[in-house]
Design a protein around this motif. Structure first.
Motif: not given
Length: 227
Positions: A57-58, A62-65, A171-172
């Protein structure tokens, strides 16, 4: 959209996104991870499944932020260079920039109205804000890579694949087949337990959060001085 509105949008977007992102990562270290490793059931499979859920979820969050932070503060830094490029490239400008910002802050605190040339100081502040507040994803792709990979390997081994066993989130999978991650997961005696691995991830996240908060604070100072 005219130039002034675009500058205002960049300021609002940069501060909002960096503030939300740094607060989010802080909450992961201060609340989420302790809840998982210290107050959970103690079952390693459950612990790893819970870590993986918040991690996936994080990662999506995080990518767009990071992109918004880099583009917003980067654009503001670019505008500072354009308007005051006569000093750009001069090594003495860095010291002068710091001095000018300190003088301006003292003047503002004293209630004095001053209008110094802020192009170069703001440029440096916005550059620092852009780099620091967008560091979350680069940190995960470099310094946190082995630990993310090791946790992904172990969570799959003990808790099974994440949701769809065929299509796993990037991400995994991005580091789970690398030698460093596999060695940390299987051979490193310091990380034999899931708790040790997750706490290592938390340590990295603490450092990353400090950098994100720094970027937010520096960006806020630059925006205040730019009013």
């Amino acid at each position: 959209m005219d130039h002034e509105k675009l500058l205002l949008l960049a300021k609002v977007a940069g501060l909002t996104s960096s503030g939300i992102f740094s607060g989010y990562t802080w909450a992961l270290s201060r609340a989420t991870v302790p809840a998982i490793v210290d107050y959970g059931s103690g079952d390693e499979a459950v612990m790893l499944a819970q870590w993986r859920y918040q991690y996936v979820d994080g990662a999506a969050f995080s990518r767009p932020c990071c992109l918004i932070n880099a583009l917003s503060f980067g654009y503001l830094a670019y505008q500072g260079r354009v308007h005051h490029n006569e000093c750009y490239g001069n090594l003495g400008c860095c010291a002068g920039a710091i001095h000018e910002v300190v003088v301006l802050i003292h003047a503002r605190l004293a209630g004095n109205v001053v209008t110094p040339n802020l192009g170069i100081p703001l440029q440096y502040l916005y550059i620092i804000a852009a780099i620091a507040s967008a560091s979350g994803v680069p940190w995960a792709l470099t310094l946190l890579r082995r630990t993310n990979g090791a946790l992904s390997i172990r969570s799959k081994r003990l808790a099974g694949p994440y949701n769809d066993p065929i299509s796993q989130p990037l991400c995994i999978t991005y580091a789970s087949h690398e030698q460093g991650a596999m060695k940390r997961e299987s051979d490193d005696p310091k990380y034999k337990t899931a708790k040790a691995l997750i706490n290592r991830w938390k340590w990295h996240n603490d450092l990353r959060t400090a950098l994100l908060i720094l970027g937010t604070i520096v960006g806020a100072i630059a925006v205040v001085l730019d009013l």
